[in-house]
Design an enzyme around this catalytic site. Structure first.
Site: not given
Length: 407
Positions: A121, A198, A201, A224, A361
């Site tokens: 991202h 990261d 997700q 999220k 993104c």
């Protein structure tokens, strides 16, 4: 997991969009919020709205308990060893920027290497680009396999003794790829580098144990995972966080302020300058309770089942290209021949189906895929096989519509 009972907890799903029942397939962008979270935030504002850490009055104590109680829930949720390792910030973007600006500026210099991947991202690319430009370091990329996965062997070839930082997303927001972050962390540590993950997700969709992964820093966003927008988390190993300097200064993060010098609070508060995101933290705590009641194993199994179901339907549709590996998280990214993703998403929206269209993104990944944009359907705990059926039927409607117009 009773999917219908789960769906009843989300008021927003009980509506029509453009005359059709809403089918929300954009949870990778942001998830919907259950009543439990909405009510927790409302309760904070109605009953004990106050600033934290400062006042000795009852409302201030209640707000502090709610805020710090949420920190403990996060610590337990990701299996951190201490509350001192949990920093509340605006989201994943802010967390990665903090690591790049504080740890990176102090520990990366000319000739050093920063290693990431082409699937990242933008929030996990641009901070490292800026750090490389500022320090003279080299930004390197672990090459992707043909199916959009990362091989441990190529990670080992890319990471060297000159590498100071490795930063990789746990799950791709485009391909659904689940990356081998534990193995990559081991390679980074073998070469003396720190590992940043990261987890935007992954944390909402599967069990995450930061100590088992071994990452030095791990970032994710509340919105999220059924929590409000504007709240996120940076996990960092205590030893590293203690050595790092804050990058935002003001109230809340100070210990003593003189005319010409100041000292900082202990962890985690030295990184939380200004009035913190109190209602967001309370909402995040409520979201964690909600997700734990359902069970992360149940959520992950449900989403992956939906992804397989969608892939089985899409593979039989002429002119549809699906990107990413067969074994994936609950994300399906695709294109339809001769129909721009934005046009496709517009027609699906007219049928009440919400999907994402664009570069997500992830423009370097779009270039690697040799496309300018894609459409994406992303699933969460409140989606059903009926949602997938409506999605694929609406996709066929869109194909037929554009075939009639341009055929």
């Amino acid at each position: 997991m009773d999917i219908q009972e789960v769906r009843r907890q989300f008021p927003i799903l009980d509506q029509e969009v453009n005359g059709h029942p809403l089918v929300y397939l954009d949870s990778a962008a942001t998830s919907q919020k259950p009543r439990q979270v909405i009510e927790a935030v409302e309760d904070y504002y109605k009953r004990y709205n106050s600033n934290v850490h400062r006042g000795v009055h009852t409302l201030g104590s209640m707000a502090t308990d709610g805020y710090e109680g949420a920190r403990e829930k996060v610590r337990r949720f990701i299996h951190a060893s201490s509350m001192e390792e949990i920093i509340f910030l605006r989201g994943t973007t802010t967390a990665i920027n903090l690591v790049a600006s504080s740890y990176g500026r102090a520990n990366v210099g000319e000739g050093d290497e920063i290693v990431i991947t082409p699937m990242e991202h933008h929030s996990n690319i641009i901070p490292w680009q800026q750090l490389a430009k500022a320090t003279g370091a080299e930004l390197k990329y672990i090459p992707l396999e043909e199916d959009g996965t990362i091989s441990v062997e190529k990670a080992r070839e890319t990471i060297t003794a000159n590498t100071k930082i490795v930063s990789v997303m746990h799950v791709s927001n485009v391909l659904g790829t689940i990356n081998p972050v534990k193995e990559i962390t081991s390679i980074a540590h073998e070469n003396g580098a720190v590992m940043v993950v990261d987890g935007a997700q992954s944390v909402p969709h599967m069990k995450v144990d930061v100590q088992d992964i071994g990452a030095d820093f791990f970032a994710f966003s509340g919105h999220k995972m059924c929590a409000p927008t504007g709240i996120g988390v940076l996990y960092g190993k205590k030893k590293l966080l203690k050595e790092m300097e804050p990058v935002e200064f003001g109230g809340e993060m100070i210990d003593f302020v003189g005319l010409y010098d100041s000292t900082w609070k202990e962890l985690p508060w030295k990184f939380e300058g200004g009035t913190p995101i109190i209602a967001g933290a309370v909402g995040l705590g409520a979201a964690i309770d909600f997700l734990e009641d359902i069970g992360l194993d149940n959520i992950e199994a449900h989403e992956r089942k939906l992804a397989r179901y969608a892939l089985d339907q899409l593979k039989d549709k002429d002119g549809v290209t699906v990107y990413g590996p067969q074994d994936r998280a609950g994300i399906v990214t695709f294109n339809s021949d001769d129909v721009h993703p934005h046009d496709l998403a517009t027609v699906l929206d007219s049928e009440g189906v919400a999907v994402r269209a664009g570069h997500h993104c992830a423009q370097p990944l779009m270039k690697w895929l040799d496309v300018t944009a894609t459409a994406r359907a992303s699933f969460y705990l409140y989606n059903t096989e009926e949602d997938v059926d409506k999605f694929t039927a609406s996709l066929q409607t869109a194909k037929e519509y554009f075939g009639d117009v341009f055929g």
